[in-house]
Design a protein around this motif. Structure first.
Motif, PDB file in Angstrom:
ATOM      1  N   CYS A 344     114.446  -0.806 173.958  1.00  0.00           N
ATOM      2  CA  CYS A 344     113.808   0.448 173.547  1.00  0.00           C
ATOM      3  C   CYS A 344     112.765   0.125 172.486  1.00  0.00           C
ATOM      4  N   MET A 350     110.961   2.410 177.575  1.00  0.00           N
ATOM      5  CA  MET A 350     112.270   1.894 177.923  1.00  0.00           C
ATOM      6  C   MET A 350     112.068   0.798 178.962  1.00  0.00           C
ATOM      7  N   CYS A 438     118.047   5.385 175.774  1.00  0.00           N
ATOM      8  CA  CYS A 438     117.574   4.869 174.491  1.00  0.00           C
ATOM      9  C   CYS A 438     117.845   5.913 173.426  1.00  0.00           C
ATOM     10  N   TYR A 440     117.313   6.927 169.331  1.00  0.00           N
ATOM     11  CA  TYR A 440     116.536   6.678 168.123  1.00  0.00           C
ATOM     12  C   TYR A 440     117.045   7.584 166.997  1.00  0.00           C
ATOM     13  N   GLY A 462     119.518   0.648 173.074  1.00  0.00           N
ATOM     14  CA  GLY A 462     119.654   0.873 174.503  1.00  0.00           C
ATOM     15  C   GLY A 462     121.091   0.731 174.955  1.00  0.00           C
TER      16      GLY A 462
END
Length: 521
Positions: A344, A350, A438, A440, A462
């Motif tokens: 990621c 991705m 992914c 964040y 990921g």
């Protein structure tokens, strides 16, 4: 009969003799050789001999390294050598009546003393943390007697108890070579510090060589240096920092996080810190890496460390290292449906190398690959492997939003194809899939849900979610947001692409958790 003593030039020993030594005869054939063995002219020519007619004489040139010659080393301040040849010559002459006369004679020819050069080559590979120095073009009558390493002498061969080795190499051209290896961690290796506080390893080498059988010695001296602050490892990157007095006022950071022993343990780093230096080994795929140019053949891993003075300051220095790795590092060994790692990036992509071989029976191969959006096909395929790389907000990805993180999800679908016999192919109708995602942290995002731009302070995490049931087709509907309750964190699901809005603000205050407000431009 020729009285020429011969001359040397251009790598040849040259000698001249009359073309016709007797009156009334004419030459018909010339055979030459060494050490009493004659060879026909075509054979001699193949071996480098040259014969030229020069008015009334014939010039014969013998290459200095011709087989059958004799060579000897001498020490006269420096290493010298000379070559000697026992030339054997046959001239076949004929008179007007075609009666042949054969004249054979031998002559010893020798070159003057010629300088002989021995070379050293630094073959050090920094990633191995070992000096490798090759001593080459050593004549066969020269023996390596001893080696000095930074002033300390060791006789050859080395004993097994030493931390360094020397290996003899014999070459087909009758020369010798020696390969010396010394670890950077050997106590004999000197450590020097540059003005930039970078560690250098230094090794001064003095080879003592002896000409046999006279036992006359001469020396070959060299120095090798190695910059030893950053290394590419097989599955990671290693950083070394030599402590300087001013370093005690600086801290080391990985991104926005201060490097501490606790952080190293948490992220799987290998950290050692003593009074002289700090060593940090960062395994591949641990937190802080960025990845570039991912293909089925390989990819690049990038890791950066920062040094900042303690207290408020905008001053900083950094060290960044880029290393190439094999794509096999992206494949984890797994007997389940799919084995891979999800990369990621900070710019909102991705990337995944999917190995579907565990999911295919013997003799079978995947018939096709695609994401939720059937038009999103792999960038590369190789048998049972496929490389996908796509924008987080593309290919009909789904977004999952909670209080601290945002997760982008998609799914790799594939159908299986099995071969029976030599030509019959039976393809399964069912399409199977595996979820990839992914995640964040919201705190590190600068742009979120943007159809035009994505920015993050750090790479995402990921992961793969394996589905237990095959699905009839690659369809995926966004899930409605759950009802908020005081005891649970609110989560929002929504499609990833929103062309009418460039930015979505996410409020981090508890009273606004889960509330999304769009701004149109």
């Amino acid at each position: 009969m020729s009285t020429d003593e011969g001359s040397y030039g251009g790598g040849y020993m040259m000698w001249e003799t009359p073309a016709v030594p007797c009156r009334g005869l004419h030459g018909t054939q010339l055979n030459i050789g060494l050490n009493g063995e004659l060879m026909a002219w075509p054979v001699a020519e193949e071996r480098g001999f040259i014969v030229k007619n020069r008015n009334t004489t014939v010039q014969i040139s013998v290459p200095y390294n011709a087989g059958g010659g004799y060579r000897k080393s001498f020490v006269t301040g420096e290493l010298h050598e000379f070559y000697a040849f026992h030339l054997y010559l046959e001239q076949i002459l004929a008179d007007p009546n075609r009666v042949e006369t054969r004249i054979r004679f031998q002559r010893t020819l020798s070159t003057p003393l010629l300088p002989r050069f021995i070379f050293t080559e630094d073959q050090t590979v920094l990633d191995r943390r070992t000096f490798t120095v090759y001593l080459g073009d050593v004549p066969e009558d020269v023996h390596l007697a001893a080696v000095q390493l930074n002033g300390q002498e060791f006789t050859v061969p080395f004993t097994d108890s030493l931390g360094h080795t020397i290996a003899k190499v014999v070459h087909p051209n009758n020369t010798l070579g020696y390969t010396l290896t010394v670890s950077f961690d050997d106590p004999l290796v000197m450590h020097t510090i540059s003005e930039e506080a970078v560690l250098h390893y230094q090794l001064d080498i003095n080879f003592t060589l002896t000409v046999l059988p006279e036992n006359e010695s001469f020396y070959q001296v060299t120095r090798v240096l190695a910059l030893a602050d950053v290394f590419c490892l097989e599955s990671g990157i290693s950083f070394t920092l030599v402590h300087q007095p001013f370093h005690y006022f600086w801290d080391i950071w990985i991104g926005s996080d201060l490097l501490t022993p606790e952080l190293a343990v948490q992220r799987g780093y290998v950290l050692s810190n003593d009074s002289q230096s700090l060593l940090l080994e960062v395994p591949l795929f641990s937190h802080g890496y960025e990845y570039e140019d991912v293909t089925l053949k390989g990819f690049f891993g990038v890791f950066k460390i920062l040094m900042r003075p303690r207290g408020p300051s905008s001053i900083q220095s950094f060290t960044m290292k880029t290393c190439s790795f094999s794509s096999t590092e992206l494949i984890s060994k797994d007997a389940l449906l799919l084995s891979s790692k999800v990369v990621c990036s900070t710019d909102g992509r991705m990337t995944v190398v999917a190995d579907l071989s565990p999911a295919t029976p013997s003799g079978g191969v995947p018939a096709s690959f695609n994401l939720v959006d059937k038009d999103c096909e792999p960038k590369e395929t190789d048998g049972s492997r496929a490389l996908f790389s796509f924008p987080l907000n593309g290919c009909e990805s789904t977004i999952k939003l909670d209080k601290e993180n945002v997760t982008y999800q998609n799914e790799i679908f594939y159908s299986r194809k099995t071969y029976h016999g030599m030509s019959t192919v039976v393809s399964d109708d069912a399409t199977e899939g595996v979820m990839i995602q992914c995640t964040y942290p919201l705190a590190g995002l600068h742009r979120l849900f943007s159809a035009f731009r994505f920015e993050s302070d750090t790479v995402g995490v990921g992961s793969i979610i394996r589905t237990t049931q095959p699905t009839a087709g690659p369809t995926m509907e966004p899930t409605a947001a759950p009802i908020s309750t005081p005891a649970s964190r609110p989560t929002v699901y929504m499609p990833a692409s929103h062309p009418t809005a460039r930015y979505i603000k996410v409020y981090r205050f508890p009273q606004f958790a889960g509330v999304l407000t769009s701004e149109k431009f």
